[in-house]
Design an enzyme around this catalytic site. Structure first.
Site, PDB file in Angstrom:
ATOM      1  N   TYR A 101      30.017 -23.674   1.776  1.00 28.64           N
ATOM      2  CA  TYR A 101      29.545 -22.324   1.442  1.00 28.64           C
ATOM      3  C   TYR A 101      29.511 -21.497   2.729  1.00 28.64           C
ATOM      4  CZ  TYR A 101      26.452 -18.450   0.308  1.00 28.64           C
ATOM      5  OH  TYR A 101      25.939 -17.192   0.152  1.00 28.64           O
ATOM      6  N   GLU A 189      31.083 -13.293   0.712  1.00 26.91           N
ATOM      7  CA  GLU A 189      30.696 -14.681   0.437  1.00 26.91           C
ATOM      8  C   GLU A 189      31.879 -15.494  -0.077  1.00 26.91           C
ATOM      9  OE1 GLU A 189      26.923 -16.099  -1.980  1.00 26.91           O
ATOM     10  OE2 GLU A 189      28.637 -16.017  -3.329  1.00 26.91           O
TER      11      GLU A 189
END
Ligand code: GDP
Ligand code: MN
Length: 379
Positions: A101, A189
């Site tokens: 992530y 993101e």
């Protein structure tokens, strides 16, 4: 403005972040054509501006044309958390060894940017933050100094990414940071950022929020906007330069000033009605603006009555009244109109309207009275 995944990936690509080859498709046939072009296996992905598409059945692997047909057919029209899927992104499938992530966003209290990196990606970061907070490496970035490669390398090591992934990830994060800052994002993101079995680091998803305050230096953002599936009423309003937000109720609302428009919604609710829209016509309530506003609201089939709520400050109420009368000569309005006119030159305004009062055009002395009347007419 939130971007769809495919738009986010286009944005990433501009900053040198590699994404899988693919294309958008709005129909099953188009999806098949894209799949045939990029080569199997492919991933069929719902394009909606909400996370957790995978879990909701909006991301499916397809090994051949039949599987594309099945998955594309199932995903188009699927409701994911209230967002109906109207577009797909089809891309070449990647093999996954690890899911990481990575993101950049604003840390407002600290007046810095905040990088978040984790070796435990693929799941929602909120869940990681709750269940396993030490698995996230946070990096505070001074916006003046930015992010250099050396810092990025230390960060990647701290996050304990696999050795083979570290250098590639460090470089990718610098590019992502450039995208985030130069690209004027509020959020950039990647989840998951994957490591393939061959040892390649690659972005599989893209979540980008653009900072609309910076749109003046990004004419290219228009293309993202055009791709939005907007409320047709809002599209029409934008074309006419009106400040309009479509809602689900039956009382159409026209007010001058955002504050008064909000209060008007509240009062309509208070007396048991529902607003069909928010519409602030601003200071210039001349006939053109009024005609455009009435026409827009009239085109909404749910509207049963129209509540025009004007408080004259700099705007003179007699001019507004004149505008309403001229507008009514130009456009045929099917719903009854209730006006509340107050403030500068209100008497003169009401006098102008008096000879035209009918079952379809009436005035009320106060905002509350007018709201009651409009709501009663909408029932
Ligand atoms: P989200 O659920 O809305 O965040 O959608 P993602 O794009 O992140 O996809 C959800 C999940 O689908 C990912 O975490 C992956 O596990 C899986 N996935 C997405 N793309 C691929 C792919 O190319 N290959 C494989 N094997 N899995 C994929
Ligand atoms: Mn994701």
């Amino acid at each position: 403005m939130d971007l769809f995944e495919y738009q986010g990936k286009q944005y990433f690509a501009r900053y040198g972040i590699a994404v899988s080859p693919g294309d958008v498709a709005d129909t099953v046939e188009a999806a098949i054509a894209v799949a045939e072009r990029v080569g199997y296996p492919v991933v069929v992905k719902a394009q909606v501006k909400v996370g957790g598409r995978g879990k909701a059945g909006g991301v499916k692997l397809a090994n051949n044309v039949d599987e594309v047909r099945t998955h594309a057919g199932n995903i188009l029209g699927l409701d994911i958390k209230g967002h109906v899927v109207r577009r797909l992104w089809i891309e070449r499938s990647s093999d996954i060894a690890k899911e990481y992530y990575a993101s950049f966003t604003l840390d407002r209290p600290n007046k810095t940017h905040l990088g978040m990196l984790s070796a435990q990606g693929g799941v929602e970061i909120e869940i990681v933050a709750e269940e396993n907070p030490e698995a996230i490496a946070f990096l505070s970035i001074d916006p003046v100094r930015g992010l250099d490669l050396a810092t990025s390398r230390r960060w990647v090591a701290e996050a304990e990414l696999d050795e083979v992934a570290r250098e590639q990830t460090a470089e990718l994060l610098v590019k992502l940071y450039d995208c985030y800052t130069e690209g004027d994002c509020d959020l950039a993101e990647i989840n998951p950022l994957i490591l393939t079995p061959e040892g390649v680091v690659h972005a599989l998803d893209a979540k980008v929020t653009l900072d609309e305050n910076a749109s003046f230096r990004h004419p290219e953002w228009e293309a993202f906007r055009e791709d939005e599936f907007e409320d047709p009423r809002e599209k029409m309003a934008k074309a006419k330069g009106l400040n309009y937000i479509g809602l689900d109720g039956t009382v159409g609302i026209i007010a001058n000033g955002a504050g008064l428009a909000m209060s008007t919604l509240d009062v309509v609710n208070q007396v048991g009605g529902t607003a069909a829209n928010f519409l602030d016509i601003g200071g210039g309530a001349n006939a053109d603006v009024m005609a455009a506003a009435l026409e827009l609201i009239n085109a909404d089939p749910k509207v049963k009555s129209i509540f025009v709520n004007i408080f004259g400050g700099i705007t003179r109420v007699d001019e507004v009244a004149q505008g309403v009368l001229e507008a009514l000569e130009r456009v045929k309005i099917t719903s009854p109109i209730v006006l509340r006119l107050d403030g500068t030159n209100a008497e003169a305004g009401r006098a102008l309207l008096a000879p035209h009062v009918s079952a379809n055009l009436m005035t009320e002395p106060t905002m509350l009275d007018a709201a009651r009347r409009a709501v009663a007419l909408a029932k």
